[in-house]
Design a protein around this motif. Sequence first.
Motif, PDB file in Angstrom:
ATOM      1  N   ARG A 274       0.817  -1.208   0.000  1.00 21.18           N
ATOM      2  CA  ARG A 274       0.000   0.000   0.000  1.00 21.18           C
ATOM      3  C   ARG A 274       0.856   1.265   0.000  1.00 21.18           C
ATOM      4  NH1 ARG A 274      -1.925  -0.123   4.793  1.00 21.18           N
ATOM      5  NH2 ARG A 274      -3.727  -1.453   4.411  1.00 21.18           N
TER       6      ARG A 274
ATOM      7  N   ASP B  64     -15.848  -3.966  -2.473  1.00 20.78           N
ATOM      8  CA  ASP B  64     -16.282  -2.821  -3.263  1.00 20.78           C
ATOM      9  C   ASP B  64     -15.298  -1.673  -3.085  1.00 20.78           C
ATOM     10  OD1 ASP B  64     -18.587  -4.081  -4.194  1.00 20.78           O
ATOM     11  OD2 ASP B  64     -19.718  -3.529  -2.392  1.00 20.78           O
ATOM     12  N   SER B  65     -15.007  -0.995  -4.174  1.00 19.24           N
ATOM     13  CA  SER B  65     -14.126   0.171  -4.143  1.00 19.24           C
ATOM     14  C   SER B  65     -14.783   1.280  -4.959  1.00 19.24           C
ATOM     15  CB  SER B  65     -12.755  -0.184  -4.727  1.00 19.24           C
ATOM     16  OG  SER B  65     -12.826  -0.277  -6.135  1.00 19.24           O
TER      17      SER B  65
ATOM     18  N   ARG C 210     -13.321  -5.227  -6.544  1.00 13.73           N
ATOM     19  CA  ARG C 210     -11.913  -5.583  -6.685  1.00 13.73           C
ATOM     20  C   ARG C 210     -11.652  -6.891  -5.939  1.00 13.73           C
ATOM     21  NH1 ARG C 210     -12.006  -2.418 -10.094  1.00 13.73           N
ATOM     22  NH2 ARG C 210     -10.582  -0.702 -10.598  1.00 13.73           N
TER      23      ARG C 210
ATOM     24  N   CYS D 206      -9.324  -9.508  -3.883  1.00 18.90           N
ATOM     25  CA  CYS D 206      -8.226  -9.387  -2.928  1.00 18.90           C
ATOM     26  C   CYS D 206      -8.145 -10.667  -2.102  1.00 18.90           C
ATOM     27  CB  CYS D 206      -8.438  -8.180  -2.008  1.00 18.90           C
ATOM     28  SG  CYS D 206      -9.865  -8.343  -0.919  1.00 18.90           S
TER      29      CYS D 206
ATOM     30  N   GLY E 172      -6.779  -5.110  -3.720  1.00 17.20           N
ATOM     31  CA  GLY E 172      -7.980  -4.288  -3.689  1.00 17.20           C
ATOM     32  C   GLY E 172      -7.712  -2.806  -3.885  1.00 17.20           C
ATOM     33  N   ILE E 173      -6.459  -2.420  -4.197  1.00 14.64           N
ATOM     34  CA  ILE E 173      -6.117  -1.014  -4.420  1.00 14.64           C
ATOM     35  C   ILE E 173      -6.102  -0.758  -5.923  1.00 14.64           C
ATOM     36  CG2 ILE E 173      -4.372   0.773  -4.089  1.00 14.64           C
ATOM     37  CD1 ILE E 173      -3.394  -0.751  -1.648  1.00 14.64           C
TER      38      ILE E 173
END
Length: 608
Positions: free
Chosen positions: A420, A470-471, A476, A478, A498-499
Motif C-alpha cells: 500500500r 467494493d471500491s 476488486r 483481494c 484491492g487497491i
Amino acid sequence: MQSAETVLDVIRKRGEQGLPLERIYRQLFNPQLFLLAYGRIYRNSGSMTSGVTGETVDGMSRAKIDAITSALRSESYRWAPVKRVYIDKKGGAKKKRPLGLPTWSDKLVAEVVRLLLEAYYDVQFSDRSHGFRPRRGCHTALQDVVKYWTGTRWFIEGDISDCFGSLDHEVMIAILGEKIHDGRFLRLIAAMLKAGYLEDWRWNATLSGAPQGGIASPILSNIYLDRLDRFVEQKLLPDYNRGRLRRHHPEYHRIVSREYWARRRGDRDAVRQLRLQKRNLPSTDPYDPGYRRLRYVRYADDWLLGFAGPKHEAEEIKAQIRAFLHDELRLELSEHKTLITHATSQAARFLGYKVKAQRCDTKLTGPRRSASGIIGLFVPREVIRQRSAAYMSGGKPDQRGVLLHDSDFSIVATYQAEYRGLAQYYLLAQDVWRLNRLRWVMETSMLKTLAAKHKSTVSKMARKYKATIDSPDGPRKCFEVIVERSGEKAPLVARFGGIPLKRKRTAELADVMPWTPNQLSSNELVKRLLADTCEICDSTKDVEVHHIRKLADLNRTDRPDRPTWVRIMAMRRRKTLVVCRDCHVAIHAGRATFSYRKRSLESGVLGN
C-alpha cells in the motif's frame, strides 16, 4: 504561565510580520511546551531506543520536565553526544549512511526547539520549498511541477553532496542570528550542533552538519537552505524570465493561412492535408530569443529547475548555483547527480519519479493538441525491479522465512502495508498500472509463505482467503483474513490487494500535521499524566509513565499468569500506563503482584 498554544501563536504572528524574535530562550522554561512536545514524539519508533545513556521515554514524568527546565533556566543543560549507528541507504544501495541516536531528554528539548523555530520560520519559507513542512510533502512538490511547468525544455537536477553532514555551523548560527536576537538561545543551538557523537564508544567532534536523526535537524536544514531558495527567486528567476508569450511560428501560421483559403474554396482534401502538416509543427517559436521561463522546486536537499531556453543558458544557471552554494553556504554540488537533461527526449529523476515533458501530435482535445509540452510523471522501471527482488529467489517469487511464525492475519497485514505504501506514493504517475507486476510478485510470495506455514499449497491458500470488495472504481478481488473478537467488538480484517492502480492527479497526503489550537488539551496521554494518579494503586506520589514497544508483547501465550499491569494495558489496548514510582519499579522487577487497593480495571478512555 502561558499555554503552549498562546506561545506558539504569538511567535507565529511575529514571523508573519517579519519582526525579530527576542527573549525566546525564556519560553524553554514553560512546562506546557514540554508536555506538548512529549505528546507529539512519544509514539515515535525511536522513543524506546536508548542513546549513549540508558534513558528512554519509559519513566517520563513531570518531575523530569521540571529537572530539564531548571537546568535550562540556570544554563547548565548539556547536550549528550549522539550514539552513531549505520543503516542501509534506500533503493537497494550497498552503501550505508550514519544515523544518530540522541538521549530521550535531548529529544524532548530538541522537539521544543523545533516547535519554536517552526512556528516562527515556516510562515516565512518560500512556497517552492516542500520538504519537512506541515501540509507539504513529495506529492505537493510533484503536483507543482505537473501544473506549472508546461513548455519546459531542459531540466537541471540538483543534489548537494552530504548536505546534512556539511552544514557549516558558523553560517547556521549567523543565519539564525539575523532574526533571533537572543544569545542564550543561539548558544543552546550551537551547543547542540557541536555535541559530537560516539562511535565504538569513542567521542568524535562534529565540526559541521546537523545530527542525522536529530529532531531539530530538518527545520535547521530548511532554515539553512532557505538562502538557496531566496537566491533563485530574487536573482535567477528575474534574470532568466522574460517575455509574456512566445512569438508565432512563421511556418505554422503560413499553413493556417493556406488552410483558411482552402476552406473558403471548399477544398476538403487540401484542408485535411494542411491540418496534418500543422500538427507536426509547434504553434509558437520554441527558439524565440525574447522568451525565457525558469521554474524551481525544492524538497530537502533535492531540487529541480525547469528551463525554457537554450542549453548554454541552462549551463550558466547551474554554474551560478554551484558558485552560490560554495561561496555563501559552503556546500558542494554532487557532480554525478547534478545533471542537465533534455525534457522531451530524456527524463529527469526527482523524488523517486521520472519527470518528462511529453510530445504527442495525435492526442487532441477538440481541435487542439492536449499533450504536447505537458509534464508527465512515470514510475521508474528499476524501482519495480528492486522492490520485486526483495520477494524473489532464483528469479521467482519465494516465501519469506522471517514471517513463517507469525499469524495469518499478521502475514497478510505485513504484505499489504508494504504494498500500500508504494502504490499510494506512485498514484501520481501516469503509468502506475506498471505496479501490477510488483503486486503479482508480492501476492505469490505471500501465498507461498502461508502455504509453507500450513504445509499446504498456494492454490489452497488462494481459495481459502480469496474475497471481493467494493471500491470507488467497482468490485476488486483481494485476499482477506478476518479475526473474530468476543463481545460486540468488530472483527479485525487484513486484506492484500484491492487497491485500484489508477492515476490520481491529486493524491492525498498523510504528512504530519502542524500544531493546531487545543492540541495540547486533546492529547489523552498528557491528560492522564496531569491527573497525577497511579492507574494501578491510585497513589499520587512520584507519578510517571511506563511505555512498551508494542501491544503484541502483552498477549504472549507463554505468560498465563499475567501481572496486573499487563492485564490493564491489554484490556485498554494501550502502550502506556501512568503509574507511581513504586509500581514502576515492581513492573521492571518482574513482580506479578502489587500492594494496591482493589479498583475497577474498566476505563472509558480510548487507548493509545
